[in-house]
Scaffold this motif. Structure first.
Motif, PDB file in Angstrom:
ATOM      1  N   TRP A 202      -7.828  -3.552  -1.473  1.00 41.75           N
ATOM      2  CA  TRP A 202      -6.585  -4.270  -1.770  1.00 41.75           C
ATOM      3  C   TRP A 202      -6.376  -4.465  -3.269  1.00 41.75           C
ATOM      4  O   TRP A 202      -5.260  -4.336  -3.774  1.00 41.75           O
ATOM      5  N   ALA A 203      -7.435  -4.734  -4.001  1.00 42.79           N
ATOM      6  CA  ALA A 203      -7.303  -5.020  -5.432  1.00 42.79           C
ATOM      7  C   ALA A 203      -6.646  -3.879  -6.205  1.00 42.79           C
ATOM      8  O   ALA A 203      -5.737  -4.128  -7.013  1.00 42.79           O
TER       9      ALA A 203
ATOM     10  N   VAL B 292       6.276   3.552   9.300  1.00 47.82           N
ATOM     11  CA  VAL B 292       6.452   2.467  10.258  1.00 47.82           C
ATOM     12  C   VAL B 292       5.348   2.500  11.317  1.00 47.82           C
ATOM     13  O   VAL B 292       4.782   1.461  11.679  1.00 47.82           O
ATOM     14  N   LEU B 293       5.011   3.696  11.790  1.00 49.48           N
ATOM     15  CA  LEU B 293       3.980   3.828  12.816  1.00 49.48           C
ATOM     16  C   LEU B 293       2.588   3.453  12.285  1.00 49.48           C
ATOM     17  O   LEU B 293       1.751   2.936  13.023  1.00 49.48           O
ATOM     18  N   ALA B 294       2.355   3.724  11.003  1.00 50.71           N
ATOM     19  CA  ALA B 294       1.030   3.475  10.422  1.00 50.71           C
ATOM     20  C   ALA B 294       0.887   2.083   9.836  1.00 50.71           C
ATOM     21  O   ALA B 294      -0.181   1.742   9.314  1.00 50.71           O
ATOM     22  N   ARG B 295       1.907   1.270   9.917  1.00 48.66           N
ATOM     23  CA  ARG B 295       1.920  -0.016   9.225  1.00 48.66           C
ATOM     24  C   ARG B 295       0.742  -0.918   9.612  1.00 48.66           C
ATOM     25  O   ARG B 295       0.046  -1.459   8.746  1.00 48.66           O
TER      26      ARG B 295
ATOM     27  N   ASN C  89       0.745  -1.883  -8.145  1.00 45.94           N
ATOM     28  CA  ASN C  89       2.078  -2.450  -7.954  1.00 45.94           C
ATOM     29  C   ASN C  89       2.533  -3.260  -9.156  1.00 45.94           C
ATOM     30  O   ASN C  89       3.717  -3.235  -9.525  1.00 45.94           O
ATOM     31  N   LEU C  90       1.604  -3.969  -9.789  1.00 46.23           N
ATOM     32  CA  LEU C  90       1.965  -4.753 -10.970  1.00 46.23           C
ATOM     33  C   LEU C  90       2.293  -3.873 -12.163  1.00 46.23           C
ATOM     34  O   LEU C  90       2.953  -4.313 -13.109  1.00 46.23           O
ATOM     35  N   SER C  91       1.869  -2.608 -12.123  1.00 47.57           N
ATOM     36  CA  SER C  91       2.104  -1.677 -13.229  1.00 47.57           C
ATOM     37  C   SER C  91       3.073  -0.569 -12.834  1.00 47.57           C
ATOM     38  O   SER C  91       3.076   0.507 -13.441  1.00 47.57           O
TER      39      SER C  91
ATOM     40  N   GLY D 290       0.813  -1.210   0.000  1.00 48.88           N
ATOM     41  CA  GLY D 290       0.000   0.000   0.000  1.00 48.88           C
ATOM     42  C   GLY D 290       0.845   1.256   0.000  1.00 48.88           C
ATOM     43  O   GLY D 290       0.534   2.233  -0.699  1.00 48.88           O
ATOM     44  N   LEU D 291       1.913   1.249   0.767  1.00 50.07           N
ATOM     45  CA  LEU D 291       2.819   2.395   0.788  1.00 50.07           C
ATOM     46  C   LEU D 291       3.480   2.582  -0.574  1.00 50.07           C
ATOM     47  O   LEU D 291       3.633   3.717  -1.050  1.00 50.07           O
ATOM     48  N   ARG D 292       3.858   1.487  -1.205  1.00 51.88           N
ATOM     49  CA  ARG D 292       4.471   1.582  -2.531  1.00 51.88           C
ATOM     50  C   ARG D 292       3.480   2.159  -3.543  1.00 51.88           C
ATOM     51  O   ARG D 292       3.837   3.011  -4.362  1.00 51.88           O
TER      52      ARG D 292
END
Length: 410
Positions: free
Chosen positions: A306-307, A290-293, A313-315, A28-30
């Motif tokens: 999530w989808a 890190v705190l929000a993980r 990420n795949l793109s 999600g961060l990425r």
């Protein structure tokens, strides 16, 4: 409705194929950092029109300095390098446990970075002559080339940093958070020299010394996180508090520019190469990440949220390499159709808040165009197993030709 049913089917398929051990928060961060790149470039990537109807690059930040704090939100490269380092630490460790040599692991990573770059440069090498024949002004083609190569510097830097992963990972395992301190101090020393009382006597190449340690800093924090040396909340709060304190001090006491991106006409820049302010922001962002993980992981446990993260990420490389092309796909036809009559928020001078409002209205179109371009070009992220030798040679030759042209105009 068929579309709604297809979307539900996609969400269900993505959820069912997600391994239980997948770190959804990191993905999600990425995804967030990835989306900030086109969003930021689309908001500061204005154009002006000359009398011949040709496009030239311009930035609203040159006339609207009050927008500079917005760059603090959209400059998420610190997060991108953080999760890149985290993922690399886990990936290299798994590869080593399987008996894969670090050299083999590294080759695979670099090939994955290189294929999309080869695709976008070869694609534009083929497109430029067609646009020229269609009557697009040469100045517009030069502007387009600058925008296309603009994100690619990031890929080059990331590739160099990736090559250093085995060595940086050992440092993270041995020294933990302390392994990032020399990088911070190195940038601080260079900044003191280039902005201090003897700045005029310093060589012009001096700022380039910040290029590697400046961007490696966030990646190193990610490696530390990946080896389990950044999981404690105390360390995260240290990064957040220390980063914010340094950020405010640099802005208010040492007169660093407020914008995190380059502003035309300004003598100093924070991003090319990175200044100490970039590292301060990266430290604060890393602390927040890190705190929000845990909360982010809980949020992304919902399949509907999530989808999209998985798709983004795949793109990843497609988004990085082609998002400027999406903006150009709207601006070049607009300039051709309207001549020297500027289109608000697109080809008009970015000198007012009205331009900002109009540009925001254009963003959905840019996003749709990027999705369409991505549907055609995402194949460059996949292994070229079906490509012939001649096809690969042609792609390489086209990419080389565009690189030479871009080097000449940039």
């Amino acid at each position: 409705m068929p579309l709604a049913a297809d979307l539900r089917s996609l969400v269900t398929a993505v959820e069912s194929r997600t391994p239980a051990h997948r770190d959804r928060a990191v993905d999600g961060l990425r995804a967030l950092a990835l989306l900030s790149v086109p969003a930021g470039h689309w908001l500061v990537g204005g154009f002006t029109l000359d009398d011949a109807g040709a496009l030239h690059n311009a930035s609203p930040l040159a006339a609207l300095g009050a927008l500079a704090p917005a760059s603090w939100v959209f400059q998420l490269l610190g997060i991108f390098f953080l999760v890149g380092g985290y993922s690399a630490a886990l990936s290299l460790r798994r590869a080593t446990e399987r008996g894969t040599a670090a050299r083999t692991w590294l080759r695979g990573r670099l090939v994955r970075l290189g294929r999309p770059v080869l695709g976008v440069t070869a694609g534009w090498a083929a497109l430029l002559p067609l646009l020229s024949v269609a009557g697009v002004p040469a100045a517009t083609l030069r502007t387009a080339s600058v925008l296309v190569v603009q994100p690619l510097w990031f890929v080059g830097v990331y590739a160099v940093i990736t090559a250093l992963t085995p060595h940086a990972l050992r440092a993270a395992e041995r020294a933990g958070l302390w392994s990032a301190l020399p990088l911070l101090l190195s940038v601080a020393v260079v900044d003191a020299l280039r902005y201090g009382p003897y700045a005029d006597a310093m060589p012009s190449w001096l700022p380039l010394l910040n290029l590697l340690p400046g961007w490696l800093f966030g990646y190193q924090l990610g490696l530390v996180w990946g080896v389990g040396r950044l999981g404690r909340r105390a360390a995260a709060w240290l990064l957040l508090g220390g980063g914010l304190a340094l950020f405010v001090t640099l802005l208010t006491v040492f007169g660093y520019p407020a914008s995190m991106v380059g502003v035309p006409g300004e003598a100093r820049t924070n991003s090319h190469p990175p200044s100490l302010l970039v590292l301060a922001l990266a430290a604060a962002q890393s602390g927040v990440a890190v705190l929000a993980r845990e909360r982010l992981a809980a949020l992304l446990a919902r399949p509907a949220l999530w989808a999209p993260v998985v798709v983004i990420n795949l793109s990843a490389m497609t988004i990085l390499c082609w998002h400027q092309s999406a903006m150009l796909a709207a601006a070049i036809p607009a300039a051709a159709l309207h001549g020297d009559a500027a289109v608000a928020g697109l080809t008009a001078d970015p000198t007012s808040f009205g331009w900002v409002a109009a540009r925001l209205a254009w963003l959905p179109l840019f996003a749709v165009l990027l999705i369409g371009i991505g549907a055609l070009t995402r194949r460059f992220e996949q292994p070229w197993t079906g490509a012939s030798t001649g096809g690969r040679i042609l792609a390489g030759a086209l990419a080389g030709a565009f690189s030479l042209y871009a080097f000449a105009v940039v």
